[in-house]
Design a protein around this motif. Structure first.
Motif, PDB file in Angstrom:
ATOM      1  N   GLY A 124       0.788  -1.227   0.000  1.00  0.00           N
ATOM      2  CA  GLY A 124       0.000   0.000   0.000  1.00  0.00           C
ATOM      3  C   GLY A 124       0.819   1.275   0.000  1.00  0.00           C
ATOM      4  N   ARG A 125       0.123   2.373  -0.243  1.00  0.00           N
ATOM      5  CA  ARG A 125       0.734   3.701  -0.352  1.00  0.00           C
ATOM      6  C   ARG A 125       1.631   4.034   0.843  1.00  0.00           C
ATOM      7  NH1 ARG A 125      -2.863   8.353  -0.532  1.00  0.00           N
ATOM      8  NH2 ARG A 125      -3.529   7.482   1.439  1.00  0.00           N
ATOM      9  N   SER A 135       4.382   3.009   1.903  1.00  0.00           N
ATOM     10  CA  SER A 135       5.069   1.951   2.637  1.00  0.00           C
ATOM     11  C   SER A 135       6.531   1.882   2.198  1.00  0.00           C
ATOM     12  CB  SER A 135       4.385   0.607   2.402  1.00  0.00           C
ATOM     13  OG  SER A 135       3.117   0.596   3.023  1.00  0.00           O
ATOM     14  N   GLU A 183      -1.148   0.361   3.941  1.00  0.00           N
ATOM     15  CA  GLU A 183      -0.518   1.665   3.736  1.00  0.00           C
ATOM     16  C   GLU A 183       0.341   2.030   4.945  1.00  0.00           C
ATOM     17  OE1 GLU A 183      -3.596   4.499   2.855  1.00  0.00           O
ATOM     18  OE2 GLU A 183      -4.174   3.437   1.031  1.00  0.00           O
ATOM     19  N   ASP A 208      -2.454  -1.552   8.057  1.00  0.00           N
ATOM     20  CA  ASP A 208      -1.932  -0.196   7.868  1.00  0.00           C
ATOM     21  C   ASP A 208      -1.080   0.241   9.056  1.00  0.00           C
ATOM     22  OD1 ASP A 208      -3.396  -0.078   5.523  1.00  0.00           O
ATOM     23  OD2 ASP A 208      -4.904   1.313   6.309  1.00  0.00           O
TER      24      ASP A 208
END
Length: 192
Positions: A99-100, A102, A133, A151
């Motif tokens: 995810g974003r 990371s 993320e 996350d």
């Protein structure tokens, strides 16, 4: 089971992967050695282009460094602004999704394949790995197949992750990983 993995074969006398998959991997290996690995460190867009050319799904601002090893780009999905450091090994026989925002640090190994050691033919198999993320997998950590990480989780240096981590914004370390703390979530909320 990914269709590229042959079932019931004798790995001592025959291949474990389909012919098409072996050809595809050889093409990727040549591109990796000749064009990806020798590229200058700041050429992130060039390496992203090469990964996309082989089927990777990458968000914007992805930084994959030249000495990161990606086994099969077509089994890779990276969100926006993901960093994959030199010396990492993404052994993605099945899909690896990250995810974003990371970060996968130096020497970390995400291993999506293994063998059934109780089967007569030592059957090869694979399972996906999914990271949320804002996850940070620290240096030399090992994440095994089938693991999902929530996350904001931090996986400490040289940690062994053999089970999914469902609690977000926690810190894990050890062999096997166990929760040792919490991470402050609000520090990361300013990013889009």
């Amino acid at each position: 089971m990914p269709p590229m993995i042959l079932q019931g074969n004798d790995p001592h006398h025959s291949p474990s992967f389909s012919f098409v998959h072996r050809v595809r991997r050889q093409l990727w290996n040549m591109v990796y050695v000749l064009l990806f690995r020798p590229s200058p460190r700041p050429f992130h867009a060039w390496r992203a282009f090469l990964l996309r050319l082989f089927g990777a799904r990458l968000g914007k601002g992805v930084h994959v460094y030249p000495r990161a090893k990606v086994w099969a780009p077509w089994n890779l999905e990276l969100g926006d602004h993901v960093g994959i450091a030199d010396g990492t090994n993404l052994y993605n026989m099945a899909m690896i999704s990250i995810g974003r925002y990371s970060v996968i640090s130096q020497g970390a190994h995400l291993c999506g394949g293994s063998h059934d050691y109780n089967s007569r033919n030592f059957q090869l198999y694979a399972k996906p790995i999914v990271l949320g993320e804002h996850v940070w997998v620290c240096a030399d950590a090992f994440v095994t197949l089938g693991v999902c990480i929530a996350d904001g989780v931090v996986v400490g240096a040289r940690t062994l992750v053999i089970k999914s981590i469902a609690q977000p914004w926690t810190v894990h370390a050890g062999h096997p990983a166990r929760q040792i703390g919490h991470r402050t979530q609000h520090l990361h909320e300013v990013m889009p």
